[in-house]
Design an enzyme around this catalytic site. Structure first.
Site, PDB file in Angstrom:
ATOM      1  N   GLU A  50       0.867  -1.180   0.000  1.00 50.68           N
ATOM      2  CA  GLU A  50       0.000   0.000   0.000  1.00 50.68           C
ATOM      3  C   GLU A  50       0.903   1.229   0.000  1.00 50.68           C
ATOM      4  OE1 GLU A  50      -2.413   0.134   3.457  1.00 50.68           O
ATOM      5  OE2 GLU A  50      -3.281  -1.851   3.173  1.00 50.68           O
ATOM      6  N   ASP A  61      -5.129   9.223  10.425  1.00 52.83           N
ATOM      7  CA  ASP A  61      -3.793   8.676  10.640  1.00 52.83           C
ATOM      8  C   ASP A  61      -3.263   9.063  12.007  1.00 52.83           C
ATOM      9  OD1 ASP A  61      -3.522   7.447   8.129  1.00 52.83           O
ATOM     10  OD2 ASP A  61      -3.009   9.361   7.199  1.00 52.83           O
TER      11      ASP A  61
END
Length: 276
Positions: A50, A61
């Site tokens: 990824e 995040d």
């Protein structure tokens, strides 16, 4: 030519193990250094890659990935650099997806982004802040090109929501088994196993789990019930711990990947192509 994401999961399953899915943001520590790091992860045992598209408002995040993405943005990384990174990693034959917030894709142009991703050899997109019911343009662009559509399910998802999400996925389903932002943790989540079971009740697609795995022992635990173990923050940290010493960073990254790969191989297989 990259194999497909589903083929990579099937190959791992045929070997009696879960797949190891590794993440780094493009442009970290810089574009060429990121490519070198991702290739090292492939060489040391990652089955699927990824590549994060750095974004200025990464609300989902954790601090480790946020800091890396910010460094990439300050270094001037652009979508063209993300696509160059995809092309370089996909050239290894490893399925390579882009993980991105939706705003940059929309600003770039959904159809244009899909075509440029395909041209770079990318396998598809993971879209953490885009759900299938708000994704008709992306679903159409992806279906036209055979790109993977990886949507997320969470412990808070209802059974109906999980079924709707998995029906729209192609490649695999991403089970985010930690409530809150991403980040390496010292223990795995007791929410993950039940979420995988609920997800598998709705689909034959592989289910990958991301919950802050940071070492081989944790990877082995998750591999006992998931088709894929997704690791991000720990890879970023391996590089961040060696600022200015690229060789040391790559050695740390390789050692971590090998430890995780050993872990996913040690997880208890739960029978054939479908793991419970």
């Amino acid at each position: 030519m990259s194999q497909t994401t589903s083929a990579a999961f099937a190959k791992a399953d045929a070997e009696g193990r879960a797949a190891l899915v590794g993440y780094l943001p493009a442009g970290y520590p810089d574009v060429d250094g990121g490519i070198e790091a991702l290739r090292a992860m492939v060489a040391a045992g990652c089955d699927v890659i990824e590549i994060g598209l750095p974004y200025s408002d990464p609300v989902m995040d954790g601090p480790t990935i946020q800091a890396a993405a910010q460094q990439a943005l300050e270094g001037g990384v652009r979508i063209r650099d993300v696509l160059r990174t995809v092309e370089a990693v996909a050239a290894t034959g490893t399925p390579t997806l882009v993980m991105t917030y939706w705003n940059p894709v929309e600003a770039y142009g959904v159809d244009r982004f899909a075509q440029h991703l395909l041209d770079a050899g990318g396998a598809g997109l993971i879209t953490p802040d885009l759900t299938p019911d708000y994704a008709p343009e992306w679903i159409a662009a992806a279906d036209e090109r055979g790109l993977d559509k990886v949507f997320l399910v969470a412990p808070s998802s209802t059974d109906e929501r999980i079924a709707m999400t998995t029906a729209a996925c192609r490649g695999f389903v991403y089970a985010t088994a930690v409530m809150g932002v991403t980040g390496a943790r010292t223990s795995t989540s007791d929410l993950a196993g039940p979420l995988v079971a609920r997800t598998k009740a709705t689909t034959d697609l592989p289910v990958g789990v991301g919950l802050g795995v940071s070492n081989g022992a944790q990877a082995a635990e998750v591999a006992g019930y998931a088709d894929g173990v997704i690791v991000g923050s720990a890879f970023v940290r391996a590089l961040a711990d060696h600022p200015g010493d690229r060789a040391a960073g790559l050695r740390a990254l390789t050692a971590l990947t090998e430890d995780l790969a050993t872990g996913v191989a040690a997880g208890t297989p739960r029978g054939g192509a479908v793991r419970a």
